[in-house]
Scaffold this active site. Structure first.
Site, short mmCIF file in Angstrom:
data_model
loop_
_atom_site.label_atom_id
_atom_site.label_comp_id
_atom_site.label_asym_id
_atom_site.label_seq_id
_atom_site.Cartn_x
_atom_site.Cartn_y
_atom_site.Cartn_z
N ARG A 52 2.07 5.81 4.60
CA ARG A 52 0.99 4.81 4.70
C ARG A 52 1.46 3.49 4.07
O ARG A 52 2.04 3.47 2.99
CB ARG A 52 -0.25 5.33 3.97
CG ARG A 52 -1.44 4.36 3.96
CD ARG A 52 -1.48 3.51 2.71
NE ARG A 52 -2.70 2.70 2.63
CZ ARG A 52 -2.92 1.75 1.72
NH1 ARG A 52 -2.00 1.49 0.83
NH2 ARG A 52 -4.03 1.07 1.72
N VAL A 53 1.18 2.40 4.75
CA VAL A 53 1.50 1.07 4.22
C VAL A 53 0.21 0.27 4.13
O VAL A 53 -0.58 0.24 5.09
CB VAL A 53 2.53 0.35 5.12
CG1 VAL A 53 2.77 -1.07 4.64
CG2 VAL A 53 3.85 1.13 5.16
N GLY A 54 -0.01 -0.37 2.99
CA GLY A 54 -1.24 -1.16 2.80
C GLY A 54 -1.02 -2.62 3.14
O GLY A 54 -0.08 -2.99 3.85
N ASP A 55 -1.89 -3.46 2.61
CA ASP A 55 -1.84 -4.89 2.90
C ASP A 55 -0.82 -5.64 2.04
O ASP A 55 -0.38 -6.72 2.42
CB ASP A 55 -3.22 -5.51 2.68
CG ASP A 55 -3.69 -5.35 1.24
OD1 ASP A 55 -3.50 -4.25 0.67
OD2 ASP A 55 -4.25 -6.30 0.67
N THR B 82 -9.10 -2.50 -0.59
CA THR B 82 -8.79 -1.52 0.46
C THR B 82 -7.87 -2.15 1.49
O THR B 82 -8.31 -2.94 2.34
CB THR B 82 -10.09 -1.04 1.12
OG1 THR B 82 -11.02 -0.72 0.09
CG2 THR B 82 -9.85 0.19 1.99
N THR C 149 -3.20 -2.66 -8.66
CA THR C 149 -2.24 -3.50 -7.92
C THR C 149 -2.03 -4.80 -8.70
O THR C 149 -2.96 -5.26 -9.37
CB THR C 149 -2.82 -3.81 -6.52
OG1 THR C 149 -2.80 -2.61 -5.76
CG2 THR C 149 -2.03 -4.89 -5.78
N1 ASP Z 1 -4.45 -3.28 -1.60
C1 ASP Z 1 -3.74 -2.13 -2.13
C2 ASP Z 1 -3.39 -1.21 -0.97
O1 ASP Z 1 -4.23 -0.97 -0.13
C3 ASP Z 1 -4.52 -1.36 -3.14
C4 ASP Z 1 -5.26 -2.16 -4.19
O2 ASP Z 1 -5.16 -3.37 -4.24
O3 ASP Z 1 -5.97 -1.54 -5.01
O4 ASP Z 1 -2.30 -0.68 -0.96
#
Ligand code: ASP
Length: 341
Positions: free
Chosen positions: A230-233, A255, A202
């Site tokens: 799926r959507v992350g942070d 994560t 990322t």
């Molecule tokens: N934070 C990102 C997500 O969960 C992944 C990452 O930073 O490695 O989409």
């Protein structure tokens, strides 16, 4: 040596004059914690683990060159008196275009073998922000996030509608195969075979301009083999990205689910704002204590309005780099290069 008051005043005036002539005059200095001072721009290329010897010299060169290119792109903006918002967008675009990172070209695959991209940007001057989630056909999601902020009434757009907005706005549109890399495909196949997925990569940027305004940006392909939708942070303001020129500009990696639950990025700002913590303590409290207590790991780059940069990580390492006021560029790849707190 004691300095008399008139002398001291003259010294202050001289330093200010030098600063005015050169733009930036004060050299960087370590702070005692892992933090670094006099930083105007920092980028990251994801939290994870990169022990020495785990990549070839050519790979090392490719990573460092990409980070330097991103830092130079952002620094050119800052040095020219441009905004921190422009600087973080430019820096992240460079990393999105580089196939070594999990953002834009080089993004990971979801369970259906597709790329779904997430990004967000925030202006610390007025707390305006823009974000996109699950986009399929936008070459530079970070620029689309900025357009959402500046040319729509919304903050977060997702999926088909976000791609359509990109098409209407004239930002470069592309097909899914543009994002393909063999390395990420192999990682998907490994993940489907039950092996640990090589994710990471990322990207993010934080910057401080001459008006003392902060901005932050984050872009990602998310996690290898993630469920469709799926959507992350990373596109969630307050979780993966936050900027308030009174407190901090921060871009997180790790994560995503846990960074969302912990409202990680805003929590760092709140600790500075309400608990009056220095940035290095605030960022470390969240990244090294709170996130692991919730069962996950990650890292962040966090820059305060004085130019102090904290880069805590509870993963073994975080790929990152920064540039100081005088234009000195530092890149840090290996786990032992960036202190954990
Ligand atoms: N934070 C990102 C997500 O969960 C992944 C990452 O930073 O490695 O989409």
């Amino acid at each position: 040596m004691a300095v008399s008051r008139p002398h001291a005043l003259r010294l202050v005036a001289l330093t200010a004059l030098l600063g005015a002539i050169t733009g930036f005059a004060v050299p960087s200095a370590p702070t005692g914690s892992g933090a670094v001072r006099e930083v105007v721009l920092a980028v990251h290329g994801g939290a994870g683990s990169l022990p020495r010897g785990s990549i070839t010299p050519d790979q090392e060169k490719a990573y460092r060159t990409a980070l330097e290119k991103a830092l130079r792109a952002g620094y050119t903006v800052i040095r020219g008196g441009g905004s921190s918002l422009d600087a973080v967008e430019q820096a992240v675009r460079v990393l999105e275009d580089d196939p070594n990172f999990n953002a834009g070209k080089g993004a990971v695959f979801n369970t259906d073998g597709e790329h779904e991209l997430d990004a967000s940007i925030m202006n610390g001057r007025d707390l305006r922000s823009g974000a996109v989630a699950g986009v399929h056909n936008t070459r530079n999601p970070i620029s689309l996030a900025r357009l959402v902020m500046e040319r729509s009434k919304h903050v977060l757009m997702a999926g088909r509608g976000a791609d359509a907005f990109a098409l209407q706005s004239g930002v470069p549109y592309t097909t899914q195969d543009y994002f393909f890399t063999q390395r990420r495909w192999d990682a998907l196949i490994r993940a489907k075979g039950g092996q640990a997925a090589d994710t990471g990569g990322t990207v993010g940027a934080v910057a401080l301009d001459r008006d003392r305004q902060l901005a932050a940006a984050t872009s990602t392909g998310g996690l290898t083999n993630k469920l469709v939708g799926r959507v992350g942070d990373s596109p969630i303001i307050g979780a993966g990205t936050y900027a308030d020129s009174k407190t901090v500009a921060i871009s997180c990696t790790g994560t995503g689910e846990v960074f969302i639950r912990g409202v990680a990025a805003h929590d760092v700002s709140a600790l500075i704002d309400y608990a009056r913590m220095p940035v290095e303590r605030a960022a470390s409290t969240v990244v090294n204590d709170k996130i692991p207590a919730l069962g996950a790991t990650g890292g962040a780059i966090a820059l305060d309005p004085k130019g102090t940069l904290a880069t805590p990580h509870s993963t073994p390492g975080i790929i990152n780099g920064y540039v100081t006021r005088d234009g000195t560029i530092v890149t840090r790849l290996y786990d032992d290069e960036t202190p954990a707190r």
